[in-house]
Design an enzyme around this catalytic site. Structure first.
Site, PDB file in Angstrom:
ATOM      1  N   HIS A 128      31.268  50.814  42.403  1.00 37.42           N
ATOM      2  CA  HIS A 128      29.997  50.565  43.174  1.00 37.42           C
ATOM      3  C   HIS A 128      28.664  51.510  42.994  1.00 37.42           C
ATOM      4  O   HIS A 128      27.717  50.905  43.079  1.00 37.42           O
ATOM      5  CB  HIS A 128      30.527  50.448  44.732  1.00 37.42           C
ATOM      6  CG  HIS A 128      31.273  49.398  45.080  1.00 37.42           C
ATOM      7  ND1 HIS A 128      30.625  47.917  45.161  1.00 37.42           N
ATOM      8  CD2 HIS A 128      32.642  49.044  45.180  1.00 37.42           C
ATOM      9  CE1 HIS A 128      31.687  47.048  45.607  1.00 37.42           C
ATOM     10  NE2 HIS A 128      32.822  47.754  45.445  1.00 37.42           N
ATOM     11  N   ASP A 135      31.865  43.147  45.728  1.00 39.96           N
ATOM     12  CA  ASP A 135      32.884  42.730  46.483  1.00 39.96           C
ATOM     13  C   ASP A 135      32.283  41.466  47.233  1.00 39.96           C
ATOM     14  O   ASP A 135      31.247  41.033  47.341  1.00 39.96           O
ATOM     15  CB  ASP A 135      32.961  43.445  47.912  1.00 39.96           C
ATOM     16  CG  ASP A 135      33.784  44.810  47.732  1.00 39.96           C
ATOM     17  OD1 ASP A 135      34.291  45.027  46.497  1.00 39.96           O
ATOM     18  OD2 ASP A 135      33.531  45.756  48.495  1.00 39.96           O
ATOM     19  N   GLU A 192      42.469  44.283  45.797  1.00 44.84           N
ATOM     20  CA  GLU A 192      41.596  43.679  46.418  1.00 44.84           C
ATOM     21  C   GLU A 192      41.835  42.423  45.842  1.00 44.84           C
ATOM     22  O   GLU A 192      41.807  41.877  44.768  1.00 44.84           O
ATOM     23  CB  GLU A 192      40.134  44.082  46.281  1.00 44.84           C
ATOM     24  CG  GLU A 192      39.912  45.650  46.745  1.00 44.84           C
ATOM     25  CD  GLU A 192      38.662  46.012  46.692  1.00 44.84           C
ATOM     26  OE1 GLU A 192      37.878  44.990  46.148  1.00 44.84           O
ATOM     27  OE2 GLU A 192      38.176  46.906  46.971  1.00 44.84           O
TER      28      GLU A 192
END
Length: 193
Positions: A128, A135, A192
């Site tokens: 990130h 995301d 995730e």
């Protein structure tokens, strides 16, 4: 924003776009970042922004960004455009929940939840923080998020992409999102959905 020096090449220098001088006549917007290094992503058909760390709707319960802008590196942007084309054909939206994340925000997240299963620890470059990670989730034609079984930053086994203890419609939503990202050469991580 015109007030930023042109040699700035990272979005870390962003200011809140709502703060303008009322005595200055409006001018064409000038980028406040180096467009050869960064690409700003803005809402468009098939794409919505819901930058959670610019709100209180995240695991820290704090707003960590001054504004909900989204930046990535140009190759990520090009792949993202492919995802959006596929999603629009399904009458859905891709929702961006987090994009580029400054190092100081990454550190604050780590201090709130120091677990390398879900967060990159200090001293290691987060994807990130390099503008290489997003995301995301999916939304229906009205912009309502599809049920993925957890909030985007729930740090539990239920958030893992391979977790099967959920109703079939949630597993189908997760699988669809994963397949759309992979088709555009974007690689989901296992911790995730």
């Amino acid at each position: 924003h015109p007030s930023h020096a042109p040699e700035q090449n990272t979005p870390e220098h962003l200011i809140d776009s709502s703060s303008t001088d009322p005595l200055t006549p409006p001018q064409a917007a000038a980028p406040d970042f180096d467009t050869s290094v960064w690409q700003e992503i803005t809402a468009r058909p098939g794409l919505l922004l819901d930058i959670k760390y610019a709100t209180l709707e995240n695991f820290t319960k704090q707003s960590l960004y001054p504004c909900g802008r989204c930046f990535v590196r140009p190759p990520v942007y090009r792949n993202l455009l492919e995802v959006i084309d596929s999603i629009r054909r399904l009458n859905l939206h891709l929702v961006l929940l987090d994009c580029y994340r400054p190092d100081e925000v990454q550190l604050r997240l780590w201090q709130s939840y120091p677990d390398s299963t879900y967060l990159t620890p200090p001293g290691r470059a987060s994807m990130h923080s390099r503008g290489l990670a997003l995301d995301v989730t999916l939304a229906d034609s009205l912009g309502q998020h599809l049920d993925m079984g957890t909030v985007f930053d729930e740090f539990s086994p239920r958030s893992r992409s391979g977790y099967l203890g959920l109703p079939q419609h949630i597993l189908t939503n997760r699988q669809l999102l994963r397949q759309l990202m992979i088709l555009a050469d974007m690689h989901p991580i296992n911790s995730e959905w």
